[in-house]
Design a protein around this motif. Structure first.
Motif, mmCIF file in Angstrom:
data_model
loop_
_atom_site.group_PDB
_atom_site.id
_atom_site.type_symbol
_atom_site.label_atom_id
_atom_site.label_comp_id
_atom_site.label_asym_id
_atom_site.label_seq_id
_atom_site.Cartn_x
_atom_site.Cartn_y
_atom_site.Cartn_z
ATOM 1 N N THR A 1 -13.858 -26.629 -29.660
ATOM 2 C CA THR A 1 -14.943 -27.492 -30.115
ATOM 3 C C THR A 1 -14.529 -29.108 -29.690
ATOM 4 O OG1 THR A 1 -15.474 -25.374 -31.174
ATOM 5 C CG2 THR A 1 -17.346 -27.384 -31.786
ATOM 6 N N CYS A 2 -13.694 -28.979 -30.959
ATOM 7 C CA CYS A 2 -13.989 -30.780 -30.743
ATOM 8 C C CYS A 2 -13.518 -31.243 -29.996
ATOM 9 C CB CYS A 2 -12.464 -30.881 -31.595
ATOM 10 S SG CYS A 2 -13.499 -31.287 -33.582
ATOM 11 N N ASN B 1 -16.198 -34.526 -36.891
ATOM 12 C CA ASN B 1 -16.131 -35.502 -36.397
ATOM 13 C C ASN B 1 -14.941 -36.220 -36.190
ATOM 14 O OD1 ASN B 1 -15.089 -35.848 -38.826
ATOM 15 N ND2 ASN B 1 -16.844 -35.490 -40.294
ATOM 16 N N ARG C 1 -15.063 -30.442 -26.971
ATOM 17 C CA ARG C 1 -15.951 -30.887 -26.302
ATOM 18 C C ARG C 1 -16.666 -31.430 -26.791
ATOM 19 N NH1 ARG C 1 -16.853 -24.275 -25.905
ATOM 20 N NH2 ARG C 1 -14.947 -23.612 -23.838
ATOM 21 N N LEU C 2 -16.883 -32.865 -27.892
ATOM 22 C CA LEU C 2 -17.703 -33.139 -28.658
ATOM 23 C C LEU C 2 -18.224 -34.584 -28.092
ATOM 24 C CD1 LEU C 2 -18.723 -33.605 -31.678
ATOM 25 C CD2 LEU C 2 -16.617 -34.848 -32.007
ATOM 26 N N PRO C 3 -17.399 -35.086 -27.172
ATOM 27 C CA PRO C 3 -18.360 -36.161 -26.874
ATOM 28 C C PRO C 3 -19.329 -35.838 -26.046
ATOM 29 C CG PRO C 3 -15.886 -36.415 -26.413
ATOM 30 C CD PRO C 3 -16.971 -34.528 -26.500
ATOM 31 N N GLY C 4 -19.422 -34.230 -25.490
ATOM 32 C CA GLY C 4 -20.503 -33.531 -24.555
ATOM 33 C C GLY C 4 -20.199 -33.517 -23.707
ATOM 34 N N PHE C 5 -21.856 -33.463 -22.502
ATOM 35 C CA PHE C 5 -21.528 -32.898 -21.139
ATOM 36 C C PHE C 5 -21.745 -34.514 -20.635
ATOM 37 C CE2 PHE C 5 -22.673 -31.903 -16.298
ATOM 38 C CZ PHE C 5 -21.831 -31.878 -16.054
ATOM 39 N N LYS C 6 -21.172 -34.734 -19.379
ATOM 40 C CA LYS C 6 -21.561 -36.361 -18.568
ATOM 41 C C LYS C 6 -20.716 -36.154 -17.441
ATOM 42 C CE LYS C 6 -19.504 -39.715 -22.118
ATOM 43 N NZ LYS C 6 -18.991 -40.692 -23.030
ATOM 44 N N CYS D 1 -12.337 -33.929 -36.101
ATOM 45 C CA CYS D 1 -11.044 -33.669 -34.603
ATOM 46 C C CYS D 1 -9.577 -33.961 -35.014
ATOM 47 C CB CYS D 1 -12.006 -33.888 -34.718
ATOM 48 S SG CYS D 1 -13.513 -32.716 -33.650
#
Length: 73
Positions: free
Chosen positions: A58-59, A34, A61-66, A38
């Protein structure tokens, strides 16, 4: 004379192998992903280097792939 050298060699060999039977350190459990965990201050509190490195990665990459907007050149 040879018995002393064999004894010395054996003692050196035994001394070098003394720490070889240590069990590997138990990896820390990764905290929940969260925004609060992070933060760099929270990541720095993780003691295990491998866990801290994996969690920091991992943090990132938290927002995800755009995907990028399509471009027509």
């Amino acid at each position: 004379m040879k018995s002393k050298s064999y004894l010395t060699l054996t003692a050196v060999l035994v001394a070098s192998l003394v720490g070889c039977n240590k069990a590997p350190a138990e990896p820390e459990k990764m905290p929940e992903l969260n925004a609060e965990n992070c933060k760099p201050e929270s990541i720095a509190k993780i003691k295990n280097d491998a866990t801290r490195e994996q969690f920091a990665t991992t943090c990132l990459r938290l927002p995800g792939f755009k995907p990028s907007p399509p471009r027509s050149w």
